[in-house]
Design a protein around this motif. Structure first.
Motif, short mmCIF file in Angstrom:
data_model
loop_
_atom_site.label_atom_id
_atom_site.label_comp_id
_atom_site.label_asym_id
_atom_site.label_seq_id
_atom_site.Cartn_x
_atom_site.Cartn_y
_atom_site.Cartn_z
N ARG A 54 -0.07 12.81 -0.34
CA ARG A 54 0.72 11.65 -0.76
C ARG A 54 0.10 10.35 -0.30
O ARG A 54 -0.63 10.30 0.70
CB ARG A 54 2.15 11.78 -0.25
CG ARG A 54 2.34 11.42 1.22
CD ARG A 54 3.83 11.38 1.55
NE ARG A 54 4.07 10.74 2.83
CZ ARG A 54 4.21 9.43 3.01
NH1 ARG A 54 4.10 8.60 2.00
NH2 ARG A 54 4.45 8.94 4.21
N LYS A 55 0.39 9.29 -1.03
CA LYS A 55 -0.10 7.97 -0.67
C LYS A 55 0.71 7.43 0.51
O LYS A 55 1.93 7.57 0.54
CB LYS A 55 0.05 7.02 -1.86
CG LYS A 55 -0.53 5.65 -1.61
CD LYS A 55 -0.07 4.66 -2.66
CE LYS A 55 -0.55 3.27 -2.36
NZ LYS A 55 -0.07 2.74 -1.08
N LYS A 56 0.02 6.82 1.49
CA LYS A 56 0.70 6.22 2.65
C LYS A 56 0.81 4.71 2.46
O LYS A 56 -0.06 4.10 1.85
CB LYS A 56 -0.09 6.50 3.94
CG LYS A 56 0.17 7.87 4.55
CD LYS A 56 -0.54 8.91 3.80
CE LYS A 56 -0.54 10.25 4.47
NZ LYS A 56 -1.41 11.18 3.80
N TYR A 57 1.85 4.14 3.03
CA TYR A 57 2.02 2.69 2.94
C TYR A 57 0.96 2.01 3.79
O TYR A 57 0.50 2.55 4.80
CB TYR A 57 3.44 2.28 3.37
CG TYR A 57 3.76 2.58 4.80
CD1 TYR A 57 3.49 1.67 5.82
CD2 TYR A 57 4.32 3.80 5.16
CE1 TYR A 57 3.78 1.96 7.14
CE2 TYR A 57 4.61 4.11 6.47
CZ TYR A 57 4.34 3.17 7.46
OH TYR A 57 4.62 3.46 8.77
N HIS B 295 -1.98 1.55 2.83
CA HIS B 295 -3.27 2.07 2.38
C HIS B 295 -3.36 1.95 0.87
O HIS B 295 -2.34 1.90 0.17
CB HIS B 295 -3.43 3.54 2.78
CG HIS B 295 -3.61 3.74 4.24
ND1 HIS B 295 -4.83 3.75 4.86
CD2 HIS B 295 -2.70 3.94 5.24
CE1 HIS B 295 -4.67 3.95 6.15
NE2 HIS B 295 -3.38 4.06 6.42
N ARG B 296 -4.60 1.94 0.37
CA ARG B 296 -4.80 1.86 -1.06
C ARG B 296 -4.54 3.20 -1.73
O ARG B 296 -4.01 3.27 -2.82
CB ARG B 296 -6.22 1.39 -1.35
CG ARG B 296 -6.33 0.70 -2.70
CD ARG B 296 -7.60 -0.09 -2.84
NE ARG B 296 -8.73 0.80 -3.09
CZ ARG B 296 -9.98 0.40 -3.14
NH1 ARG B 296 -10.28 -0.86 -2.92
NH2 ARG B 296 -10.95 1.26 -3.38
N LYS B 297 -4.98 4.28 -1.07
CA LYS B 297 -4.74 5.64 -1.55
C LYS B 297 -4.15 6.43 -0.39
O LYS B 297 -3.50 5.87 0.47
CB LYS B 297 -6.06 6.24 -2.06
CG LYS B 297 -6.58 5.56 -3.32
CD LYS B 297 -7.98 5.93 -3.67
CE LYS B 297 -8.20 7.38 -3.91
NZ LYS B 297 -9.57 7.72 -4.30
N ALA B 298 -4.38 7.73 -0.35
CA ALA B 298 -3.82 8.53 0.73
C ALA B 298 -4.44 8.17 2.08
O ALA B 298 -3.75 8.03 3.08
CB ALA B 298 -4.03 10.01 0.44
N ARG B 299 -5.76 7.98 2.09
CA ARG B 299 -6.45 7.65 3.35
C ARG B 299 -7.28 6.39 3.26
O ARG B 299 -7.63 5.80 4.28
CB ARG B 299 -7.35 8.82 3.76
CG ARG B 299 -6.54 10.07 4.04
CD ARG B 299 -7.38 11.18 4.55
NE ARG B 299 -6.55 12.36 4.77
CZ ARG B 299 -6.79 13.27 5.67
NH1 ARG B 299 -7.84 13.18 6.45
NH2 ARG B 299 -6.00 14.31 5.79
N ARG B 300 -7.60 5.97 2.05
CA ARG B 300 -8.45 4.80 1.86
C ARG B 300 -7.66 3.54 2.17
O ARG B 300 -6.60 3.30 1.59
CB ARG B 300 -8.93 4.77 0.40
CG ARG B 300 -9.66 3.52 -0.05
CD ARG B 300 -11.11 3.55 0.38
NE ARG B 300 -11.91 2.58 -0.33
CZ ARG B 300 -12.14 1.35 0.09
NH1 ARG B 300 -11.60 0.91 1.22
NH2 ARG B 300 -12.92 0.55 -0.59
#
Length: 139
Positions: free
Chosen positions: A122-125, A127-132
């Motif tokens: 899942r995408k995290k707040y 962040h642009r993507k999940a880890r990026r």
């Protein structure tokens, strides 16, 4: 013609198994037959047009060297084509093991009996993507 083939498939003398991969779920029925594979009422080469998907789908039957002796009928939902093929392979492998327990060792060596639990993270707040992360600017 596809509807005619689907009607001729008898569920009573077949083995049922469920396969899963990513968000795809495949309901698979396997029985002794002539090697027909139906996916959602269509022939497998019409449903999966890519060659690598067709090869993956036939893999469990080719490993046990019984590609032309089993008929497979499958209803598959969710995900994309790659996930659907993975779910079908999982379901076919489970059904073949129910049909004959001697296939278990060969299919297990190829890791076809284990559900591949990898899914999209899942995408995290923040962040642009999940880890990026977003690009950092010092100035």
């Amino acid at each position: 013609m596809e509807k005619e083939i689907s009607k001729n498939f008898n569920f009573k003398d077949s083995i049922y198994a469920t396969g899963k991969r990513k968000t795809s779920i495949a309901k698979v029925w396997v029985r002794k037959g002539s090697g027909k594979i139906l996916v959602n009422g269509k022939n497998y080469d019409q449903y999966f047009t890519r060659a690598n998907h067709q090869m993956k789908l036939l893999r469990p039957l080719e490993i046990i060297e019984q590609a032309s002796t089993f008929d497979v009928k499958c209803n598959v939902k969710g995900g994309g084509l790659t996930g659907q093929v993975g779910a079908m392979v999982h379901g076919i492998s489970k059904a073949l093991i129910q049909l004959d327990i001697s296939y278990k060792s060969t299919l297990k060596k190829e890791k076809l009996t284990t559900r591949d639990s990898r899914a999209v993270e899942r995408k995290k707040y923040g962040h642009r993507k999940a880890r990026r992360s977003f690009q950092f600017s010092k100035r």
